[in-house]
Scaffold this motif. Structure first.
Motif, PDB file in Angstrom:
ATOM      1  N   ALA A  42       0.003  -0.656  -8.400  1.00  0.00           N
ATOM      2  CA  ALA A  42       0.842  -1.860  -8.405  1.00  0.00           C
ATOM      3  C   ALA A  42       1.998  -1.741  -7.418  1.00  0.00           C
ATOM      4  CB  ALA A  42       1.367  -2.128  -9.811  1.00  0.00           C
ATOM      5  N   GLY A  44       1.854  -0.007  -4.663  1.00  0.00           N
ATOM      6  CA  GLY A  44       1.353   0.336  -3.337  1.00  0.00           C
ATOM      7  C   GLY A  44       1.599   1.791  -2.989  1.00  0.00           C
ATOM      8  N   GLY A 136      -5.641  -3.993  -5.631  1.00  0.00           N
ATOM      9  CA  GLY A 136      -4.321  -3.457  -5.318  1.00  0.00           C
ATOM     10  C   GLY A 136      -3.271  -4.533  -5.194  1.00  0.00           C
ATOM     11  N   LYS A 137      -3.639  -5.612  -4.512  1.00  0.00           N
ATOM     12  CA  LYS A 137      -2.721  -6.749  -4.353  1.00  0.00           C
ATOM     13  C   LYS A 137      -3.295  -7.919  -5.132  1.00  0.00           C
ATOM     14  CE  LYS A 137      -2.537  -9.003  -0.415  1.00  0.00           C
ATOM     15  NZ  LYS A 137      -2.247  -9.351   0.995  1.00  0.00           N
ATOM     16  N   GLY A 139      -3.622 -11.770  -6.922  1.00  0.00           N
ATOM     17  CA  GLY A 139      -3.638 -13.091  -6.315  1.00  0.00           C
ATOM     18  C   GLY A 139      -4.531 -14.055  -7.051  1.00  0.00           C
ATOM     19  N   ASP A 149      -8.321  -7.343   1.802  1.00  0.00           N
ATOM     20  CA  ASP A 149      -6.897  -7.002   1.823  1.00  0.00           C
ATOM     21  C   ASP A 149      -6.356  -6.772   0.413  1.00  0.00           C
ATOM     22  OD1 ASP A 149      -6.937  -7.347   4.566  1.00  0.00           O
ATOM     23  OD2 ASP A 149      -6.218  -9.419   4.466  1.00  0.00           O
ATOM     24  N   HIS A 150      -7.103  -7.198  -0.592  1.00  0.00           N
ATOM     25  CA  HIS A 150      -6.652  -7.093  -1.977  1.00  0.00           C
ATOM     26  C   HIS A 150      -7.236  -5.877  -2.704  1.00  0.00           C
ATOM     27  CE1 HIS A 150      -4.615 -11.082  -2.356  1.00  0.00           C
ATOM     28  NE2 HIS A 150      -5.297 -11.274  -1.250  1.00  0.00           N
ATOM     29  N   ALA A 152      -7.402  -1.918  -3.388  1.00  0.00           N
ATOM     30  CA  ALA A 152      -6.641  -0.680  -3.210  1.00  0.00           C
ATOM     31  C   ALA A 152      -7.553   0.524  -3.081  1.00  0.00           C
ATOM     32  CB  ALA A 152      -5.689  -0.473  -4.384  1.00  0.00           C
ATOM     33  N   PRO A 239      -2.940  -6.028  -9.979  1.00  0.00           N
ATOM     34  CA  PRO A 239      -3.192  -4.636  -9.601  1.00  0.00           C
ATOM     35  C   PRO A 239      -3.766  -3.827 -10.763  1.00  0.00           C
ATOM     36  CG  PRO A 239      -1.110  -5.354  -8.706  1.00  0.00           C
ATOM     37  CD  PRO A 239      -1.579  -6.457  -9.615  1.00  0.00           C
TER      38      PRO A 239
END
Length: 285
Positions: A42, A44, A136-137, A139, A149-150, A152, A239
């Motif tokens: 969460a 990063g 990870g990210k 949305g 991109d999301h 992790a 996350p």
């Protein structure tokens, strides 16, 4: 290749890195602000863990693997996601318009090198080797083009199933998919840094050394980018959420006669660049 795991030790549950020699480097004492790998993700913080692990000697060799992300908010599984799996249903359909989804609870999974548990109520315990992604990210309504991109990290899953219990109702498979310790996730998390880690991945599942499943993620009917886009349309991804992406043909239920797991069996799920998830099978005490 950096490998992050959650383990149980004589000192309690810890997170850290697993070295090439199999030793565990505890990193949770180095980062007291993060109680678990879920908190690390969460924030990063996986790159911070990687830097901290460099050059450190193992702190533990006596440990037991847990599922890598403790207490994820959601574990969502994609069903019937390979063409040969779809053909197994012999219902005359080609690729469906929408993907099949079902939830699993965290306690239905155990860690690497621990037994899958066959319950006394039913002995149709089956295996399903799969790749799992960890968000990870977070949305909502994530575009497929942005989906990677999301992510992790990536890991492996054996999405163990009590087959008879998925047939108990007309519209769901939840009860056959959520027996305690019937599946496994692990051994560790591999940070996701390159699309080729998923796009070129090949899944091989072995039972007692015999190859039962062998396919590539590039053949999935619903690629991982589309899975993230579709799922995030109706629920907010956060996350630590886990998406288990689909299993190839070759599960035990599809043999004639079926070849379900029995105590003493060893199941291995292997993907190059991630590792091997290994579990034995035991009857519930």
């Amino acid at each position: 290749m950096m490998r992050f795991a959650t383990v149980s030790t004589p000192d309690g549950q810890l997170y850290g890195a697993v070295g090439d020699d199999g030793g565990f480097v505890a990193l949770s004492p180095v980062f007291p602000q993060w109680a678990s790998l879920r908190d690390v993700i969460a924030a990063g913080g996986l790159p911070d863990l990687a830097r901290a692990a460099e050059g450190r000697a193992p702190t533990h060799r006596d440990f037991t693997y847990e599922i890598p992300v403790p207490d994820p908010e959601k574990i969502l599984c994609v069903g019937v996601n390979f063409p040969d799996r779809n053909a197994e249903y012999k219902d005359g359909t080609t690729q469906p318009q929408y993907m099949s989804l079902f939830p699993r609870f965290a306690r239905s999974f155990t860690g690497h090198d621990r037994p899958l548990i066959r319950p006394p109520e039913n002995h149709t315990l089956d295996y399903e080797g799969e790749v799992a992604i960890v968000i990870g990210k977070g949305g909502r309504r994530i575009a497929a083009a942005d989906a990677y991109d999301h992510i992790a990290a990536i890991t492996l899953a054996n999405e163990g199933t009590i087959r008879d219990w998925v047939r108990h109702a007309k519209f769901n498979v939840t009860q056959g998919k959520n027996w305690d310790n019937s599946g496994a996730i692990g051994p560790w998390l591999i940070p996701f840094t390159d699309a080729a880690q998923l796009d070129d991945a090949r899944i091989v599942t072995r039972v007692n050394g015999e190859v039962r499943q062998d396919d590539t993620l590039s053949r999935m009917m619903f690629p991982i980018r589309e899975e993230i886009a579709y799922i995030s349309t109706f629920t907010t991804l956060v996350p630590g959420d886990i998406i288990i992406t689909g299993t190839p043909t070759g599960a035990g239920a599809r043999f004639d006669p079926p070849r379900y797991l029995v105590p003493g069996d060893v199941v291995e799920v292997e993907v190059g660049g991630i590792g091997t998830l290994r579990n034995t099978v035991e009857d519930e005490a």
